[in-house]
Design a protein around this motif. Structure first.
Motif, PDB file in Angstrom:
ATOM      1  N   ILE A  55     -48.260 -27.534 -77.524  1.00  0.00           N
ATOM      2  CA  ILE A  55     -47.824 -26.717 -76.380  1.00  0.00           C
ATOM      3  C   ILE A  55     -46.303 -26.606 -76.305  1.00  0.00           C
ATOM      4  CG2 ILE A  55     -49.896 -27.089 -74.997  1.00  0.00           C
ATOM      5  CD1 ILE A  55     -48.424 -29.122 -73.330  1.00  0.00           C
ATOM      6  N   LYS A  56     -45.606 -27.405 -77.081  1.00  0.00           N
ATOM      7  CA  LYS A  56     -44.148 -27.311 -77.156  1.00  0.00           C
ATOM      8  C   LYS A  56     -43.681 -26.802 -78.519  1.00  0.00           C
ATOM      9  CE  LYS A  56     -41.471 -28.773 -74.437  1.00  0.00           C
ATOM     10  NZ  LYS A  56     -40.731 -28.139 -73.347  1.00  0.00           N
ATOM     11  N   SER A  57     -44.580 -26.150 -79.262  1.00  0.00           N
ATOM     12  CA  SER A  57     -44.229 -25.698 -80.612  1.00  0.00           C
ATOM     13  C   SER A  57     -43.369 -24.438 -80.581  1.00  0.00           C
ATOM     14  CB  SER A  57     -45.496 -25.440 -81.429  1.00  0.00           C
ATOM     15  OG  SER A  57     -46.216 -24.371 -80.870  1.00  0.00           O
ATOM     16  N   LYS A  58     -42.774 -24.153 -81.730  1.00  0.00           N
ATOM     17  CA  LYS A  58     -41.934 -22.971 -81.882  1.00  0.00           C
ATOM     18  C   LYS A  58     -42.733 -21.718 -81.552  1.00  0.00           C
ATOM     19  CE  LYS A  58     -40.151 -24.972 -85.940  1.00  0.00           C
ATOM     20  NZ  LYS A  58     -40.053 -24.804 -87.355  1.00  0.00           N
ATOM     21  N   GLY A  59     -42.059 -20.752 -80.993  1.00  0.00           N
ATOM     22  CA  GLY A  59     -42.700 -19.479 -80.723  1.00  0.00           C
ATOM     23  C   GLY A  59     -43.400 -19.434 -79.372  1.00  0.00           C
ATOM     24  N   ARG A  60     -43.760 -20.577 -78.842  1.00  0.00           N
ATOM     25  CA  ARG A  60     -44.453 -20.575 -77.552  1.00  0.00           C
ATOM     26  C   ARG A  60     -43.673 -21.373 -76.522  1.00  0.00           C
ATOM     27  NH1 ARG A  60     -50.547 -22.122 -77.374  1.00  0.00           N
ATOM     28  NH2 ARG A  60     -49.589 -23.965 -78.165  1.00  0.00           N
ATOM     29  N   MET A  61     -43.165 -22.466 -76.909  1.00  0.00           N
ATOM     30  CA  MET A  61     -42.267 -23.312 -76.112  1.00  0.00           C
ATOM     31  C   MET A  61     -42.499 -23.215 -74.602  1.00  0.00           C
ATOM     32  SD  MET A  61     -40.261 -25.045 -78.105  1.00  0.00           S
ATOM     33  CE  MET A  61     -38.654 -25.370 -77.432  1.00  0.00           C
ATOM     34  N   LEU A  62     -43.637 -23.689 -74.151  1.00  0.00           N
ATOM     35  CA  LEU A  62     -43.856 -23.749 -72.706  1.00  0.00           C
ATOM     36  C   LEU A  62     -42.805 -24.668 -72.096  1.00  0.00           C
ATOM     37  CD1 LEU A  62     -47.735 -24.057 -72.278  1.00  0.00           C
ATOM     38  CD2 LEU A  62     -46.290 -22.137 -71.649  1.00  0.00           C
ATOM     39  N   GLU A  63     -42.158 -24.194 -71.079  1.00  0.00           N
ATOM     40  CA  GLU A  63     -41.157 -25.005 -70.383  1.00  0.00           C
ATOM     41  C   GLU A  63     -41.863 -26.126 -69.641  1.00  0.00           C
ATOM     42  OE1 GLU A  63     -37.878 -24.588 -70.646  1.00  0.00           O
ATOM     43  OE2 GLU A  63     -38.204 -22.869 -71.963  1.00  0.00           O
ATOM     44  N   ASP A  64     -41.154 -27.232 -69.434  1.00  0.00           N
ATOM     45  CA  ASP A  64     -41.724 -28.361 -68.707  1.00  0.00           C
ATOM     46  C   ASP A  64     -42.202 -27.945 -67.323  1.00  0.00           C
ATOM     47  OD1 ASP A  64     -41.206 -29.889 -70.903  1.00  0.00           O
ATOM     48  OD2 ASP A  64     -39.662 -31.137 -69.961  1.00  0.00           O
ATOM     49  N   GLU A  65     -41.486 -27.021 -66.685  1.00  0.00           N
ATOM     50  CA  GLU A  65     -41.876 -26.560 -65.355  1.00  0.00           C
ATOM     51  C   GLU A  65     -43.221 -25.836 -65.401  1.00  0.00           C
ATOM     52  OE1 GLU A  65     -38.729 -25.673 -66.638  1.00  0.00           O
ATOM     53  OE2 GLU A  65     -37.760 -27.369 -65.661  1.00  0.00           O
ATOM     54  N   ALA A  66     -43.443 -25.047 -66.442  1.00  0.00           N
ATOM     55  CA  ALA A  66     -44.713 -24.332 -66.587  1.00  0.00           C
ATOM     56  C   ALA A  66     -45.860 -25.310 -66.823  1.00  0.00           C
ATOM     57  CB  ALA A  66     -44.632 -23.330 -67.735  1.00  0.00           C
ATOM     58  N   ILE A  67     -45.612 -26.327 -67.633  1.00  0.00           N
ATOM     59  CA  ILE A  67     -46.634 -27.350 -67.884  1.00  0.00           C
ATOM     60  C   ILE A  67     -46.920 -28.113 -66.594  1.00  0.00           C
ATOM     61  CG2 ILE A  67     -47.212 -29.433 -69.196  1.00  0.00           C
ATOM     62  CD1 ILE A  67     -45.370 -28.285 -71.442  1.00  0.00           C
ATOM     63  N   GLU A  68     -45.863 -28.435 -65.859  1.00  0.00           N
ATOM     64  CA  GLU A  68     -46.016 -29.125 -64.568  1.00  0.00           C
ATOM     65  C   GLU A  68     -46.876 -28.291 -63.617  1.00  0.00           C
ATOM     66  OE1 GLU A  68     -45.505 -32.223 -62.049  1.00  0.00           O
ATOM     67  OE2 GLU A  68     -44.100 -32.146 -63.711  1.00  0.00           O
ATOM     68  N   LYS A  69     -46.616 -27.000 -63.555  1.00  0.00           N
ATOM     69  CA  LYS A  69     -47.396 -26.099 -62.684  1.00  0.00           C
ATOM     70  C   LYS A  69     -48.849 -26.065 -63.125  1.00  0.00           C
ATOM     71  CE  LYS A  69     -47.926 -22.183 -60.043  1.00  0.00           C
ATOM     72  NZ  LYS A  69     -49.232 -22.425 -59.511  1.00  0.00           N
ATOM     73  N   MET A  70     -49.071 -25.980 -64.419  1.00  0.00           N
ATOM     74  CA  MET A  70     -50.434 -25.957 -64.966  1.00  0.00           C
ATOM     75  C   MET A  70     -51.174 -27.245 -64.565  1.00  0.00           C
ATOM     76  SD  MET A  70     -51.537 -25.658 -68.990  1.00  0.00           S
ATOM     77  CE  MET A  70     -50.503 -27.027 -69.464  1.00  0.00           C
ATOM     78  N   LEU A  71     -50.548 -28.386 -64.730  1.00  0.00           N
ATOM     79  CA  LEU A  71     -51.170 -29.662 -64.386  1.00  0.00           C
ATOM     80  C   LEU A  71     -51.415 -29.777 -62.883  1.00  0.00           C
ATOM     81  CD1 LEU A  71     -49.186 -32.074 -66.736  1.00  0.00           C
ATOM     82  CD2 LEU A  71     -51.417 -31.008 -67.131  1.00  0.00           C
ATOM     83  N   HIS A  72     -50.496 -29.258 -62.104  1.00  0.00           N
ATOM     84  CA  HIS A  72     -50.664 -29.259 -60.651  1.00  0.00           C
ATOM     85  C   HIS A  72     -51.873 -28.408 -60.255  1.00  0.00           C
ATOM     86  CE1 HIS A  72     -49.701 -29.304 -56.413  1.00  0.00           C
ATOM     87  NE2 HIS A  72     -49.736 -27.977 -56.406  1.00  0.00           N
ATOM     88  N   ASP A  73     -51.996 -27.235 -60.853  1.00  0.00           N
ATOM     89  CA  ASP A  73     -53.138 -26.356 -60.570  1.00  0.00           C
ATOM     90  C   ASP A  73     -54.455 -27.039 -60.927  1.00  0.00           C
ATOM     91  OD1 ASP A  73     -51.314 -24.472 -59.720  1.00  0.00           O
ATOM     92  OD2 ASP A  73     -51.499 -23.200 -61.504  1.00  0.00           O
ATOM     93  N   LEU A  74     -54.482 -27.744 -62.057  1.00  0.00           N
ATOM     94  CA  LEU A  74     -55.691 -28.473 -62.453  1.00  0.00           C
ATOM     95  C   LEU A  74     -56.020 -29.582 -61.460  1.00  0.00           C
ATOM     96  CD1 LEU A  74     -55.311 -28.834 -66.333  1.00  0.00           C
ATOM     97  CD2 LEU A  74     -56.783 -27.278 -65.058  1.00  0.00           C
ATOM     98  N   SER A  75     -54.991 -30.287 -61.009  1.00  0.00           N
ATOM     99  CA  SER A  75     -55.242 -31.376 -60.056  1.00  0.00           C
ATOM    100  C   SER A  75     -55.765 -30.837 -58.730  1.00  0.00           C
ATOM    101  CB  SER A  75     -54.000 -32.233 -59.859  1.00  0.00           C
ATOM    102  OG  SER A  75     -53.009 -31.523 -59.146  1.00  0.00           O
ATOM    103  N   LEU A  76     -55.325 -29.659 -58.323  1.00  0.00           N
ATOM    104  CA  LEU A  76     -55.832 -29.050 -57.087  1.00  0.00           C
ATOM    105  C   LEU A  76     -57.311 -28.683 -57.212  1.00  0.00           C
ATOM    106  CD1 LEU A  76     -52.909 -26.700 -55.937  1.00  0.00           C
ATOM    107  CD2 LEU A  76     -53.667 -28.853 -54.900  1.00  0.00           C
ATOM    108  N   ILE A  77     -57.673 -28.170 -58.379  1.00  0.00           N
ATOM    109  CA  ILE A  77     -59.093 -27.831 -58.600  1.00  0.00           C
ATOM    110  C   ILE A  77     -59.930 -29.088 -58.503  1.00  0.00           C
ATOM    111  CG2 ILE A  77     -60.772 -26.983 -60.281  1.00  0.00           C
ATOM    112  CD1 ILE A  77     -58.468 -25.159 -61.354  1.00  0.00           C
TER     113      ILE A  77
END
Length: 150
Positions: A124-146
């Protein structure tokens, strides 16, 4: 080195050796194959179990031990039980343009921190996609809410 690409999960490079496991599919199709989270497999096996029970008039006709053990495993390790929650998890993770297996690993293991998510799925942090830490944090937060409201 003979020019072959080296395996690297962090960059979604799966080695040539895995190709022999996919005899009827092309390697490209394998990378795009639909993966299922444990909770999705549990729902499928539950449905199949119900069908087998309904169509089995013969009491000696038993469910195989492998089937039962598989069903126990996916139920035990399913993070989500509610069908709506399962659908929401897939929708949330799909927004981040993850590969199918990345989506399933994150959905199955439910990491709680960005560092944990990157350790589990380094791609998820590989070249070409480089999800920012903030985006990963948001994704994990959304999962925890579900999970919280399931």
């Amino acid at each position: 080195m003979s020019g072959e690409e080296e395996e690297n999960a962090a960059e979604l490079k799966i080695g040539e050796g895995e190709r022999c496991l996919i005899s009827t599919f092309s390697f490209a199709k394998f990378l795009k194959a639909k993966c299922l989270m444990n909770c999705e497999v549990a729902r499928i096996l539950d449905h199949k179990y119900d069908q087998l029970q309904q169509t089995s008039d013969d009491p000696t006709n038993q469910i195989s031990q492998v089937f039962e053990k598989s069903m126990q495993y996916v139920k035990r390790f399913s993070r989500y039980k509610n069908p709506d929650a399962v659908r929401q998890v897939r929708e949330v993770l799909s927004r981040y343009k993850l590969a199918e297996f990345e989506l399933c690993v994150l959905g199955n293991l439910c990491p709680e921190t960005v560092e944990e998510a990157i350790a589990i799925v380094p791609s998820i942090k590989s070249k070409g996609r480089m999800l920012e830490d903030e985006a990963i944090e948001k994704m994990l937060h959304d999962l925890s809410l579900i999970k919280k409201f399931e």
